[in-house]
Design an enzyme around this catalytic site. Structure first.
Site, mmCIF file in Angstrom:
data_model
loop_
_atom_site.group_PDB
_atom_site.id
_atom_site.type_symbol
_atom_site.label_atom_id
_atom_site.label_comp_id
_atom_site.label_asym_id
_atom_site.label_seq_id
_atom_site.Cartn_x
_atom_site.Cartn_y
_atom_site.Cartn_z
ATOM 1 C CG MET A 116 -1.928 -1.187 1.129
ATOM 2 S SD MET A 116 -3.517 -0.887 1.901
ATOM 3 C CE MET A 116 -3.016 -0.617 3.588
ATOM 4 N N GLY A 117 2.159 1.091 -0.336
ATOM 5 C CA GLY A 117 3.043 2.246 -0.474
ATOM 6 C C GLY A 117 3.547 2.779 0.850
ATOM 7 C CG HIS A 154 6.734 -2.000 2.082
ATOM 8 N ND1 HIS A 154 6.657 -0.773 2.696
ATOM 9 C CD2 HIS A 154 5.501 -2.550 2.203
ATOM 10 C CE1 HIS A 154 5.442 -0.590 3.164
ATOM 11 N NE2 HIS A 154 4.714 -1.644 2.892
ATOM 12 C CE LYS A 174 3.510 -4.511 10.685
ATOM 13 N NZ LYS A 174 2.274 -3.950 10.212
ATOM 14 C CB VAL A 184 12.012 -5.650 8.506
ATOM 15 C CG1 VAL A 184 13.161 -4.665 8.678
ATOM 16 C CG2 VAL A 184 12.334 -6.651 7.407
ATOM 17 C CB SER A 237 3.856 -0.462 10.542
ATOM 18 O OG SER A 237 2.617 0.085 10.151
ATOM 19 C CB SER A 238 2.934 2.483 5.930
ATOM 20 O OG SER A 238 3.538 1.632 4.989
HETATM 21 P P1 AMP Z 1 1.377 -2.926 3.505
HETATM 22 O O1 AMP Z 1 1.936 -1.895 2.584
HETATM 23 O O2 AMP Z 1 1.383 -2.528 4.948
HETATM 24 O O3 AMP Z 1 0.045 -3.468 3.018
HETATM 25 O O4 AMP Z 1 2.378 -4.149 3.447
HETATM 26 C C1 AMP Z 1 2.735 -4.748 2.223
HETATM 27 C C2 AMP Z 1 3.495 -6.020 2.505
HETATM 28 O O5 AMP Z 1 4.662 -5.702 3.246
HETATM 29 C C3 AMP Z 1 2.697 -7.038 3.330
HETATM 30 O O6 AMP Z 1 2.948 -8.339 2.849
HETATM 31 C C4 AMP Z 1 3.258 -6.840 4.718
HETATM 32 O O7 AMP Z 1 3.163 -7.995 5.519
HETATM 33 C C5 AMP Z 1 4.711 -6.525 4.394
HETATM 34 N N1 AMP Z 1 5.328 -5.825 5.534
HETATM 35 C C6 AMP Z 1 4.909 -4.657 6.093
HETATM 36 N N2 AMP Z 1 5.690 -4.350 7.164
HETATM 37 C C7 AMP Z 1 6.593 -5.347 7.271
HETATM 38 C C8 AMP Z 1 7.662 -5.631 8.181
HETATM 39 N N3 AMP Z 1 7.952 -4.820 9.197
HETATM 40 N N4 AMP Z 1 8.390 -6.745 7.987
HETATM 41 C C9 AMP Z 1 8.116 -7.588 6.957
HETATM 42 N N5 AMP Z 1 7.109 -7.399 6.070
HETATM 43 C C10 AMP Z 1 6.357 -6.295 6.221
#
Ligand code: AMP
Length: 283
Positions: A30-31, A37, A149, A176, A185-186
């Protein structure tokens, strides 16, 4: 890097890649990209000929009271980062193309979507499964990369891929963390001052659980009680749920064993955070 904003262009890219027998890896995001990511991108890079990163803040996975409008967005920076990482394509579709006004079909996810986030965020996983299936159909990847995560999300997607016979390898990548242990996290950029410090409570509570399991504690209720105690002394954080579950079925457990997963969700200030860990029981 190709910046593809139209579904038809993304399709053409993938058709050509498949004709050239190239393995396509998809990293759905989701950017507001961060190292979490990028760890997925690195993993895809190692295993695939072409890496496609999708950047799409999916409205259907947000509830009416949730932060869809406020969700962090920085497309310019994301594109810069992805270029510097040498990914072959960034897929950035428009909301109205993904969900035209006559859009009506939804994916009903399996049992894995019912507990935890399923309770706190009704309809969330229906939105996730729907958009991920759409991304899979548009991008036609051989493999897709997800972070541990979002453990429940990973299991919902695995179930969908299995149930619907999708020929896509789902690759799970490790969490991570920041130096102090907070999972990247974003949404972390929304955490300021005391909230940022308080957010550490998620990791602290999970560490406590790890320690108890490692010293032989098998009673899930006792571990859950201890996690609640850790949260009770942090006034800036409100625990939403804590569950210890089977890593595959996500069913709650009374007695734990190695491989079981503890998941927590909490609100810190106005920011909702999730985290989890796998327990190792020493007998
Ligand atoms: P999101 O942009 O939050 O929807 O995340 C996109 C992808 O990145 C998803 O598969 C999340 O599980 C992964 N992701 C987000 N934060 C982390 C993190 N801290 N460690 C590993 N993967 C992550």
């Amino acid at each position: 890097m190709e910046l593809l904003t139209h579904i038809s262009l993304m399709r053409t890219f993938s058709i050509r890649a498949r004709q050239a027998a190239q393995r396509i890896g998809l990293v759905p995001t989701m950017g507001a990209l961060h190292e979490g990511h990028l760890s997925l991108v690195r993993c895809a890079r190692r295993e695939c000929d072409l890496v496609v990163v999708s950047v799409f803040v999916n409205p259907t996975q947000f509830g009416p009271e949730e932060d869809y409008q406020q969700y962090p967005r920085d497309l310019e920076q994301d594109v810069k980062i992805l270029k510097s990482f040498g990914v072959e394509a960034a897929f950035v579709p428009k909301v109205e193309d993904v969900y035209p006004s006559d859009f009506g079909t939804r994916v009903e996810p399996g049992q894995e979507a019912v507990p935890m986030e399923g309770v706190s965020r009704p309809g969330h996983f229906r939105g996730v499964a729907t958009v991920v299936l759409k991304l899979f159909n548009i991008v036609q990847p051989h493999a897709a990369y997800f972070g541990r995560k979002d453990y429940q999300q990973l299991m919902v997607i695995r179930r969908m891929v299995n149930d619907l016979n999708l020929a896509i390898d789902i690759v799970a990548c490790p969490i991570v963390r920041e130096e102090d242990g907070l999972a990247l996290s974003s949404r972390n950029i929304c955490l300021k001052g005391k909230d940022r410090r308080a957010a550490h409570v998620l990791r602290t509570s999970l560490k406590k659980a790890e320690k108890m399991a490692a010293s032989g504690e098998r009673d899930a209720e006792k571990i859950v009680a201890e996690i609640k105690n850790v949260f009770a002394v942090e006034p800036c954080a409100q625990l939403d749920y804590v569950e210890i579950v089977d890593s595959e079925t996500l069913k709650p457990l009374k007695q734990i064993q190695s491989g079981n997963v503890v998941l927590v969700a909490a609100r810190v200030g106005t920011t909702r955070l999730i985290d989890n860990t796998v327990l190792e029981v020493i007998s």
